[in-house]
Design a protein around this motif. Structure first.
Motif, PDB file in Angstrom:
ATOM      1  N   ALA A   1       0.750  -1.223   0.028  1.00 36.79           N
ATOM      2  CA  ALA A   1      -0.067  -0.024   0.002  1.00 36.79           C
ATOM      3  C   ALA A   1       0.911   1.258  -0.024  1.00 36.79           C
ATOM      4  O   ALA A   1       0.577   2.245  -0.648  1.00 36.79           O
ATOM      5  N   TYR A   2       1.850   1.067   0.823  1.00 37.82           N
ATOM      6  CA  TYR A   2       2.874   2.361   0.799  1.00 37.82           C
ATOM      7  C   TYR A   2       3.587   2.681  -0.562  1.00 37.82           C
ATOM      8  O   TYR A   2       3.677   3.676  -0.873  1.00 37.82           O
ATOM      9  N   PHE A   3       3.815   1.385  -1.163  1.00 37.43           N
ATOM     10  CA  PHE A   3       4.327   1.489  -2.866  1.00 37.43           C
ATOM     11  C   PHE A   3       3.720   1.966  -3.497  1.00 37.43           C
ATOM     12  O   PHE A   3       3.862   3.147  -4.350  1.00 37.43           O
ATOM     13  N   LYS A   4       2.225   1.685  -3.497  1.00 40.86           N
ATOM     14  CA  LYS A   4       1.342   2.306  -4.329  1.00 40.86           C
ATOM     15  C   LYS A   4       1.163   3.879  -4.130  1.00 40.86           C
ATOM     16  O   LYS A   4       0.942   4.792  -4.940  1.00 40.86           O
ATOM     17  N   LYS A   5       1.079   4.195  -3.142  1.00 36.03           N
ATOM     18  CA  LYS A   5       1.133   5.482  -2.360  1.00 36.03           C
ATOM     19  C   LYS A   5       2.063   6.275  -2.952  1.00 36.03           C
ATOM     20  O   LYS A   5       1.986   7.476  -3.594  1.00 36.03           O
ATOM     21  N   ARG A   6       3.398   5.868  -2.911  1.00 31.82           N
ATOM     22  CA  ARG A   6       4.762   6.373  -3.272  1.00 31.82           C
ATOM     23  C   ARG A   6       4.589   6.683  -4.746  1.00 31.82           C
ATOM     24  O   ARG A   6       5.169   7.644  -5.519  1.00 31.82           O
TER      25      ARG A   6
END
Length: 88
Positions: A17-22
């Motif tokens: 989820a953090y990768f996608k946000k980034r």
């Protein structure tokens, strides 16, 4: 025995989820990231949907591509909620 498999699954979901946000922050599409990593977009999607295990090398390459730093924090120094809930 503690539930490390469940902790791993939850941790993976949080990282992805953090990768996608980034990626949104950096305006990098899945296709662009796949091109940077020199892997197929379908392969990247399988990693992001947890259909295939992501190799450590790919994880580190994604961190580099998204300008993230992967840190290993000793458990005794980590006071965040995730650590308390799942890993100790």
């Amino acid at each position: 025995m503690e539930n490390y498999k469940e902790a791993s699954r939850v941790g993976q979901e949080m990282i992805l989820a953090y990768f996608k946000k980034r990626m949104k922050e950096k305006k990098i599409t899945q296709q662009q990231l796949a091109d940077i990593l020199q892997i197929g977009r379908t392969t990247l999607i399988r990693y992001f949907k947890m259909k295939s295990p992501m190799p450590l090398s790919v994880y580190l390459e994604i961190c580099g591509a998204l300008q993230l730093r992967p840190y290993l924090i000793p458990a005794e120094d980590d006071k965040r909620e995730m650590q308390r809930m799942f890993f100790n």
